[in-house]
Design an enzyme around this catalytic site. Structure first.
Site, mmCIF file in Angstrom:
data_model
loop_
_atom_site.group_PDB
_atom_site.id
_atom_site.type_symbol
_atom_site.label_atom_id
_atom_site.label_comp_id
_atom_site.label_asym_id
_atom_site.label_seq_id
_atom_site.Cartn_x
_atom_site.Cartn_y
_atom_site.Cartn_z
ATOM 1 N N HIS A 107 1.195 -1.468 0.004
ATOM 2 C CA HIS A 107 -0.007 0.064 0.163
ATOM 3 C C HIS A 107 1.328 1.505 -0.241
ATOM 4 C CE1 HIS A 107 -3.290 2.142 1.957
ATOM 5 N NE2 HIS A 107 -3.066 3.431 1.959
ATOM 6 N N GLU A 108 1.871 1.427 0.747
ATOM 7 C CA GLU A 108 2.812 2.951 0.995
ATOM 8 C C GLU A 108 3.819 3.151 -0.028
ATOM 9 O OE1 GLU A 108 1.877 4.582 3.343
ATOM 10 O OE2 GLU A 108 0.796 2.972 4.648
ATOM 11 N N HIS A 168 2.108 4.799 -2.513
ATOM 12 C CA HIS A 168 1.802 6.363 -3.031
ATOM 13 C C HIS A 168 3.677 6.714 -3.107
ATOM 14 C CE1 HIS A 168 -1.777 6.837 -0.473
ATOM 15 N NE2 HIS A 168 -1.441 6.068 0.753
ATOM 16 N N GLU A 171 -4.718 8.302 -2.863
ATOM 17 C CA GLU A 171 -5.414 6.616 -2.156
ATOM 18 C C GLU A 171 -5.860 5.647 -3.961
ATOM 19 O OE1 GLU A 171 -5.303 6.314 0.841
ATOM 20 O OE2 GLU A 171 -6.268 4.507 1.710
#
Lengths: 496, 496
Positions: A265-266, A269, A295
């Site tokens: 997930h990160e 980003h 997001e």
């Protein structure tokens, strides 16, 4: 001249943000506990200076000169004009509120957030309410003042901070549409999954090996380690600056999925940050477009990519390599495990399917709180009612896992929640457009993963804030935002 | 009012120094290489803002008001008066030079230092000379401007930056005295050690174990891990702030002594920082007294304590515990190894006995360079001549291990070198006074190590800059600075 003076000034502002980001990262990852008070004081001074820098009275003159029709300076390029607007927006955001309101709002937020850290575990709604009422009261004043300047409704004026251009008039029909099909979809998926036998991986999973696995996955996902690193913090985040992205995660030696999915997930980003255009990097126009678009990248990585069977087929052997064979590490079992759907109380633990229900509930409530249609004291009742309606779960008397679970409202971050589900929808729409253009994920992921990132670089990352969000999405996906791709994605993944 | 306005202003200055120190530490320990340019730009903006903050025009008024005889504010305490002077000193240092000179000096220094990094390994004196001449020329201008304001000689005005109150008139006779006995002492020690059989520990010594050993020694030396940490950097330093001290070291897996002695040295610096008085911490008067006093603490730890046989008796079993038994780890052998004397070319590799020769040589040269009695082009010849005289070593044609070996002059840090040997002398004098008061190190180290730190806390650390250096030393040691204790220490340790 005025444009270049403005650019230089906003570059300095960017430098101060850099410094603050690194010190914030250090505070969360490296700093010994005893350093906290001195650090808080130092960062507060930096924030004040940074804010003063943005309130430099010369800025108003420079903006006026840059926009004046009698301006004799060389004409700005189209991109410079957009850059000028982005500077103006940042400046306006920093200067439109009276400073006593800024001070009172910030103080009430700190106080409420600080108290919340102990009131939440104690389930103490009565203790929380007066603090929250003060935050809400000041948030309403902030919203009213912003609305006045921006010519928007109160809630829209808060939304504008996180999702420039997004309005209630767009969100309401979008979310109303989702409400039509989501509850029944959740029921159907649960019925379909009821017979599945899913194995939990048996640990423990040593931190050092989990970290090695995380680094391997980041490499696979194209993270640039010359411009970033991975560390540990209690609350994982993607921080630093685009030239030096600081990812964090946390390791639970009983649960290998938490850090693994967190890192993926990160990394989404992070790649957005690392992919921002170098020539605009230090100016507001070179920053990420919005929280929702940010997001969309983390969810593209975590949901569209990492939970896709073709990606899980890559993941499974890496897990085996680190931790040895076990039946739970079969690709088929991991697929089932990582797409398990179960309505629950807690937003941050929710799966891809039930997550939008948590967000829509918060959106309706915060919109009504800010517009004055709902009072703080009536929050738990409304929360319970919507949880029943969307997820069939009661939260009566359970404040800590109900309306007190999130940090956002404690410091007045109203208007943020929609970004999560907007991100999920943008991600689904991007994934659909990408596959139409390049071929299915089955094939892309197994044979040409870099082409996925190239598409994102070309269609999303390189545009930073040079396009408005709807332009960005329309240009990338061939049509503006709808929930269709998201719905289709959920149906294909969870009902087929 | 004016005193409290000043205090608040200088506290903000301290906060910005905190931020800069943490980002500097990060740059040296954590930052990926690709982040360097953005970091350099960000830190340069921070430095400019910090400098501007110190040049706030209100400061002059506040200082004038605080000193005015018609001042109607409550009288300052004795300590507040000293604090006021320390603020004034910092302000004066930041404002006394014309800003174009500051800019030119800083630019020439960066350019010369940057070039030196490749010219030194290439032994390229001809390439270095023009860059160095520019730095020297601007350093002379800086010295002249400072001298004018401070009413000091040119060189003294530079010395004053690092050793407030120290003058050539004190240093010249002090060092002249040392020159009388040092060369013959070096010869005698070498003769005495000629027959010693000294074993080198046989490695390798894994980094993780060296780190564990370092942390153990830091604990033994009373380092407060709630307010600091240990990491790795290419050039070891003690950074951060007193509330959060960031030590670094580097590990050579073939040589266990380098990191070990490095950590002990830096822990001396760190305990001074951690021991500064909490109530003055964020003001100039609460900072360490001088570079020489700072160095006295690191050398107290590294030389007076760690090379004492009683301390080596504690160290030896810890080495065995980490790396297993070997003959070189006997306390007797380690003592011989850690007190081995051998004249060499390189200051930073020098032992305790020959080190002052390196410093005195540099002092004489830089004093004459600044006062215009020596020209840049004549530096190598003078260097060679003094190396022959003090250490009996020729550096002809060997610039890289001769006059180009140190970073200090490349960026114009003239006046710094004496601090190293002042530190060694202060440390010896403190050790003598402490043993007169508390008993011999033999007994203190083996039975009551904390009492050593208590003495330093009481006599040095807690006074920060509340006393002038000579007051501090006289009060702690019963007499002002002389070289006697240092001489006695060397004779006792190396000739007995």
């Amino acid at each position: 001249m005025s444009y270049s003076a403005l650019s230089q000034h906003f570059q300095q502002q960017y430098h101060l943000q850099h410094i603050a980001a690194i010190c914030g990262w250090d505070q969360a990852t490296m700093m010994p506990a005893g350093g906290n008070q001195a650090r808080a004081e130092a960062m507060s001074t930096l924030a004040v200076l940074s804010h003063q820098q943005l309130q430099d009275p010369r800025l108003a003159d420079w903006f006026a000169a840059a926009e004046s029709p009698t301006n004799t300076e060389p004409a700005l390029t189209a991109e410079q004009k957009i850059s000028l607007q982005a500077m103006q927006r940042q400046w306006r955001d920093a200067t439109m509120l009276p400073s006593d309101l800024v001070g009172a709002f910030s103080l009430a937020g700190s106080r409420c957030e600080h108290a919340w850290r102990s009131l939440r575990p104690a389930n103490d709604w009565a203790g929380f309410l007066p603090l929250f009422e003060e935050v809400l009261n000041l948030s309403r004043q902030v919203a009213a003042a912003r609305a006045e300047v921006l010519g928007l409704s109160r809630y829209d004026s808060l939304l504008e901070q996180f999702e420039p251009g997004m309005r209630t008039a767009t969100l309401d029909p979008l979310f109303d549409g989702v409400k039509q099909w989501l509850p029944s979809l959740i029921t159907e998926v649960q019925a379909k999954q009821a017979g599945d036998r899913v194995l939990q991986p048996q640990g423990s999973f040593a931190t050092a090996q989990q970290k090695a696995l995380g680094l391997e996955i980041m490499q696979l996902l194209g993270f640039d380690f010359n411009h970033g690193r991975l560390d540990v913090s209690v609350h994982p985040f993607c921080g630093g600056v685009s030239e030096d992205v600081r990812l964090t995660t946390r390791y639970d030696e009983q649960d290998v999925a938490q850090a693994l999915m967190g890192v993926i997930h990160e990394t989404g980003h992070a790649r957005y940050e690392q992919g921002l255009p170098a020539q605009w990097r230090s100016l507001p126009v070179g920053q990420a477009r919005s929280m929702g678009v940010h997001e969309s990248q983390s969810l593209f990585f975590e949901m569209q990519l990492a939970r896709h069977p073709a990606f899980i087929a890559k993941l499974a052997p890496l897990l085996v390599q680190q931790f040895g064979e076990q039946p739970a590490f079969s690709a088929d079992n991991l697929s089932k495990l990582y797409t398990r759907v179960k309505p629950g109380l807690i937003r941050v633990d929710a799966d891809e399917v039930t997550y939008p229900a948590h967000v829509m509930l918060r959106y309706e409530i915060e919109r009504d709180l800010i517009e004055g249609k709902l009072q703080a004291k009536d929050l738990p009742e409304r929360w319970d009612q919507l949880m029943q309606q969307y997820l069939g779960i009661s939260t009566q008397g359970n404040y800590k896992d109900g309306c007190m679970q999130d940090i956002h409202w404690t410091d007045g971050s109203f208007g943020y929640f929609p970004s999560y589900t907007l991100g999920a929808m943008y991600a689904a729409q991007q994934a659909q457009a990408m596959q139409t253009e390049l071929g299915s994920f089955d094939q892309l992921i197994s044979q040409d993963l870099p082409s996925v990132f190239d598409w994102l670089q070309h269609n999303i990352w390189q545009h930073a804030s040079l396009l408005e969000t709807d332009q960005l999405i329309t240009q990338a996906c061939g049509q503006p935002l709808t929930a269709n791709a998201f719905k289709l994605h959920l149906e294909q993944r969870y009902l087929r």
